[in-house]
Design a protein around this motif. Structure first.
Motif, PDB file in Angstrom:
ATOM      1  N   GLY A  18      42.367  44.654  44.707  1.00 43.16           N
ATOM      2  CA  GLY A  18      43.254  44.001  43.892  1.00 43.16           C
ATOM      3  C   GLY A  18      44.753  43.724  44.619  1.00 43.16           C
ATOM      4  N   LEU A  19      45.068  44.530  44.676  1.00 44.43           N
ATOM      5  CA  LEU A  19      46.288  45.654  45.393  1.00 44.43           C
ATOM      6  C   LEU A  19      46.057  44.723  47.247  1.00 44.43           C
ATOM      7  CD1 LEU A  19      46.905  48.671  43.530  1.00 44.43           C
ATOM      8  CD2 LEU A  19      48.079  46.510  43.115  1.00 44.43           C
ATOM      9  N   TRP A  20      44.846  44.839  48.039  1.00 47.63           N
ATOM     10  CA  TRP A  20      44.586  44.321  48.697  1.00 47.63           C
ATOM     11  C   TRP A  20      44.266  43.061  48.872  1.00 47.63           C
ATOM     12  CZ3 TRP A  20      48.746  46.452  52.460  1.00 47.63           C
ATOM     13  CH2 TRP A  20      48.691  47.989  51.408  1.00 47.63           C
ATOM     14  N   ARG A  21      44.197  42.070  48.598  1.00 57.78           N
ATOM     15  CA  ARG A  21      43.515  40.560  48.258  1.00 57.78           C
ATOM     16  C   ARG A  21      43.518  40.750  49.885  1.00 57.78           C
ATOM     17  NH1 ARG A  21      46.647  37.204  44.319  1.00 57.78           N
ATOM     18  NH2 ARG A  21      46.717  38.566  41.864  1.00 57.78           N
ATOM     19  N   ASN A  22      43.935  40.448  51.312  1.00 54.71           N
ATOM     20  CA  ASN A  22      43.316  39.528  52.161  1.00 54.71           C
ATOM     21  C   ASN A  22      42.278  41.165  53.035  1.00 54.71           C
ATOM     22  OD1 ASN A  22      45.264  37.720  51.504  1.00 54.71           O
ATOM     23  ND2 ASN A  22      47.201  38.848  52.425  1.00 54.71           N
ATOM     24  N   TYR A  23      42.179  41.914  52.257  1.00 56.33           N
ATOM     25  CA  TYR A  23      41.589  43.021  53.366  1.00 56.33           C
ATOM     26  C   TYR A  23      39.662  42.544  52.962  1.00 56.33           C
ATOM     27  CZ  TYR A  23      39.781  47.921  54.933  1.00 56.33           C
ATOM     28  OH  TYR A  23      39.329  48.575  56.498  1.00 56.33           O
ATOM     29  N   ASP A  24      39.600  42.417  54.024  1.00 54.09           N
ATOM     30  CA  ASP A  24      38.105  41.626  54.200  1.00 54.09           C
ATOM     31  C   ASP A  24      36.835  42.901  54.835  1.00 54.09           C
ATOM     32  OD1 ASP A  24      36.585  39.714  54.757  1.00 54.09           O
ATOM     33  OD2 ASP A  24      36.383  39.623  56.830  1.00 54.09           O
ATOM     34  N   ILE A  25      35.787  41.930  52.939  1.00 52.13           N
ATOM     35  CA  ILE A  25      34.741  43.337  52.337  1.00 52.13           C
ATOM     36  C   ILE A  25      33.874  42.391  52.942  1.00 52.13           C
ATOM     37  CG2 ILE A  25      34.504  45.269  51.773  1.00 52.13           C
ATOM     38  CD1 ILE A  25      36.531  46.690  51.604  1.00 52.13           C
ATOM     39  N   SER A  26      32.980  42.728  53.383  1.00 50.15           N
ATOM     40  CA  SER A  26      31.835  42.009  53.250  1.00 50.15           C
ATOM     41  C   SER A  26      31.087  42.095  51.717  1.00 50.15           C
ATOM     42  CB  SER A  26      30.385  42.623  53.436  1.00 50.15           C
ATOM     43  OG  SER A  26      29.052  42.281  53.504  1.00 50.15           O
ATOM     44  N   ARG A  27      31.111  40.362  51.051  1.00 46.29           N
ATOM     45  CA  ARG A  27      30.530  41.255  49.791  1.00 46.29           C
ATOM     46  C   ARG A  27      29.458  41.149  49.136  1.00 46.29           C
ATOM     47  NH1 ARG A  27      33.162  34.543  47.807  1.00 46.29           N
ATOM     48  NH2 ARG A  27      35.368  35.239  48.252  1.00 46.29           N
ATOM     49  N   LYS A  28      28.673  41.105  50.324  1.00 46.16           N
ATOM     50  CA  LYS A  28      26.777  41.785  50.353  1.00 46.16           C
ATOM     51  C   LYS A  28      27.010  43.220  49.712  1.00 46.16           C
ATOM     52  CE  LYS A  28      25.282  39.586  53.292  1.00 46.16           C
ATOM     53  NZ  LYS A  28      23.886  39.202  54.175  1.00 46.16           N
ATOM     54  N   GLY A  42      37.381  57.882  43.832  1.00 47.47           N
ATOM     55  CA  GLY A  42      37.236  57.478  42.568  1.00 47.47           C
ATOM     56  C   GLY A  42      36.615  57.882  41.608  1.00 47.47           C
ATOM     57  N   LEU A  43      35.549  59.180  42.452  1.00 45.02           N
ATOM     58  CA  LEU A  43      34.873  60.136  42.145  1.00 45.02           C
ATOM     59  C   LEU A  43      35.261  61.382  41.782  1.00 45.02           C
ATOM     60  CD1 LEU A  43      31.872  61.231  41.437  1.00 45.02           C
ATOM     61  CD2 LEU A  43      31.623  62.086  43.230  1.00 45.02           C
ATOM     62  N   LEU A  44      36.181  61.891  42.853  1.00 43.41           N
ATOM     63  CA  LEU A  44      37.173  63.023  42.371  1.00 43.41           C
ATOM     64  C   LEU A  44      38.414  62.468  41.193  1.00 43.41           C
ATOM     65  CD1 LEU A  44      38.558  63.672  46.008  1.00 43.41           C
ATOM     66  CD2 LEU A  44      37.145  64.485  44.349  1.00 43.41           C
ATOM     67  N   ILE A  74      40.181  47.374  41.676  1.00 39.83           N
ATOM     68  CA  ILE A  74      42.039  48.021  42.022  1.00 39.83           C
ATOM     69  C   ILE A  74      42.551  47.393  43.430  1.00 39.83           C
ATOM     70  CG2 ILE A  74      44.255  49.506  41.314  1.00 39.83           C
ATOM     71  CD1 ILE A  74      42.267  50.428  38.597  1.00 39.83           C
ATOM     72  N   TYR A  75      41.886  48.323  43.999  1.00 40.33           N
ATOM     73  CA  TYR A  75      42.400  47.838  45.427  1.00 40.33           C
ATOM     74  C   TYR A  75      42.173  46.738  45.716  1.00 40.33           C
ATOM     75  CZ  TYR A  75      42.669  50.186  50.931  1.00 40.33           C
ATOM     76  OH  TYR A  75      42.787  49.755  51.904  1.00 40.33           O
TER      77      TYR A  75
END
Length: 468
Positions: free
Chosen positions: A106-116, A63-65, A103-104
């Motif tokens: 949203g496209l990969w809804r099953n990707y598990d990332i810590s909300r915290k 995103g920065l680039l 956006i990422y």
């Protein structure tokens, strides 16, 4: 050394982007540590983030680039930093990085990332980016005087321009730019031989890399100054401000045997830009015409039947792009056959029937103009179209008025979101509108269109006093 000053300023951009990348990495690691300190994970502190969570860091860097490539081109990034707009840049970067991440996800809804972790990452991004910029600029201020090779500059200007010249270079030392001398020529020192003698002495003293000439000149004199500067190994840059005045941004273009300096920008001449704008127009006008306009027509028809029976639409000739006339569509808000169509409506106008005033306040009467947008006579964003007789009157007050006809008229525009709407009361109001319209024509971008559309929604519900 082509465009030496600009290259020296813009050349620092990759270094600041590198610092921003390190700041994003610091924000990610800080967020990982802090997320473990929040309940319920308050024990067994782990210092190494798992590879699965590293997607946040990767998305942040991407995103920065992307932000750098899109919004920091042409040296804007560095000039905004030097003008003290660090907070504005950081806010834009955080929004862009957050948009990339969502956006990422949203496209990969099953990707598990810590909300915290995600929350803490977004919270720490801004402070880390700001801290990185401040620390790097502080380091440059300390080490800037030691940067070699330095860009040594000799500026030649009149006495009135000496202060502004010194001020502009005052914060450039940290970039390795040194204003070694300002040769301020007195107003009565008009003899070319005397000025050139002073210039040659200054070239001998300072041996600058770059000579900035800020006095009026012509082709013969410029060539003479160039030869003198180059004999001392100095490159020449000519300031066109004393020659062309305040004409806005200038563009130098080379076409075979021609070197043209354009005094105006016109981005919508580009077929690609026109295609993007037309795509935006259709993507907005088509849903409005198909999904919204039928219900509005029914509601307005009922109001007409109750308060002022007559035609649903009011059609009138207006001037469009290149002065071509077209029929504009509006919901009728005035009584039928009042005989004063060419007179602008004002507050408490007797011609406006009950309910028509509210329609004008909320700009409901303008909604049929999306038909004009769909037909190609208008755009969603552009200068507002006027009647032919008003074009003549307004052109008499402002010589640049015809410049606003270089693009399609719009349902909304830059002048309108700045509050310049409704009846025209004096010449200054005309000039304010025309200035905003020309600014839009010469600085069009898809981002500007989207910004104006967003601001229009806020402006409509502000019940602007001049909306009648």
């Amino acid at each position: 050394m082509q465009d030496a000053l600009n290259q020296r300023v813009r050349g620092w951009t990759p270094f600041f982007v590198l610092v921003d990348g390190l700041s994003v990495a610091c924000a990610y690691y800080s967020a990982f540590v802090l997320s473990q300190l929040l309940p319920p994970d308050t024990v067994n502190l782990v210092l190494a983030p798992p590879a699965k969570e590293g997607v946040l860091l990767a998305l942040g860097i991407i995103g920065l680039l992307l932000h750098t490539l899109i919004w920091s081109r042409e040296g804007h990034y560095m000039f905004q930093l030097l003008n003290g707009r660090k907070l504005r840049i950081c806010a834009a970067q955080v929004l862009f990085l957050a948009l990339t991440i969502f956006i990422y996800l949203g496209l990969w809804r099953n990707y598990d990332i810590s909300r915290k972790l995600l929350l803490m990452f977004l919270i720490t991004l801004g402070p880390c980016l700001m801290a990185g910029k401040i620390l790097f600029m502080k380091m440059l201020q300390v080490l800037g005087a030691k940067i070699q090779p330095r860009l040594r500059i000799l500026a030649v200007c009149d006495e009135a321009g000496e202060a502004s010249t010194r001020e502009w270079f005052s914060n450039k030392t940290m970039l390795g730019i040194n204003l070694c001398e300002v040769l301020a020529i007195e107003a009565n020192a008009g003899q070319e031989a005397f000025v050139e003698h002073q210039l040659e002495e200054a070239l001998k003293r300072g041996r600058p890399n770059l000579l900035i000439w800020r006095l009026p000149t012509d082709a013969a004199r410029t060539e003479k100054i160039r030869q003198m500067a180059e004999s001392y190994g100095t490159h020449l840059a000519v300031d066109l401000q004393p020659i062309v005045g305040n004409m806005g941004a200038l563009q130098l273009m080379e076409y075979s045997q021609m070197k043209l300096i354009s005094l105006h920008k016109h981005p919508l001449v580009s077929p690609a830009h026109r295609f993007l704008k037309r795509l935006l127009d259709i993507s907005i006008s088509l849903p409005v015409v198909v999904l919204v306009l039928p219900f509005l027509c029914l509601g307005v028809w009922i109001v007409h039947r109750i308060f002022s029976p007559g035609p649903l639409f009011f059609k009138q000739s207006r001037s469009g792009a290149d002065g071509q006339m077209f029929k504009i569509y509006k919901f009728r808000t005035m009584t039928v056959n009042h005989g004063r169509e060419s007179v602008q409506a004002r507050a408490n106008d007797s011609r406006i029937f009950t309910g028509g005033g509210l329609m004008r306040k909320l700009s409901i009467d303008e909604m049929p103009q999306f038909l004009n947008v769909l037909f190609g006579d208008m755009s969603v964003v552009g200068p507002r179209p006027h009647m032919a007789e008003h074009d003549v009157l307004f052109a008499m007050e402002c010589s640049q008025y015809a410049m606003r006809h270089t693009v399609k008229p719009g349902v909304t525009g830059l002048a309108q979101v700045r509050g310049h709407r409704g009846p025209v009361d004096d010449a200054s109001e005309i000039k304010h509108r025309v200035t905003s319209d020309i600014e839009y024509c010469q600085n069009w971008s898809l981002y500007l269109d989207l910004e104006i559309i967003a601001r229009t929604f806020l402006h409509v519900f502000s019940f602007h006093a001049k909306s009648c």
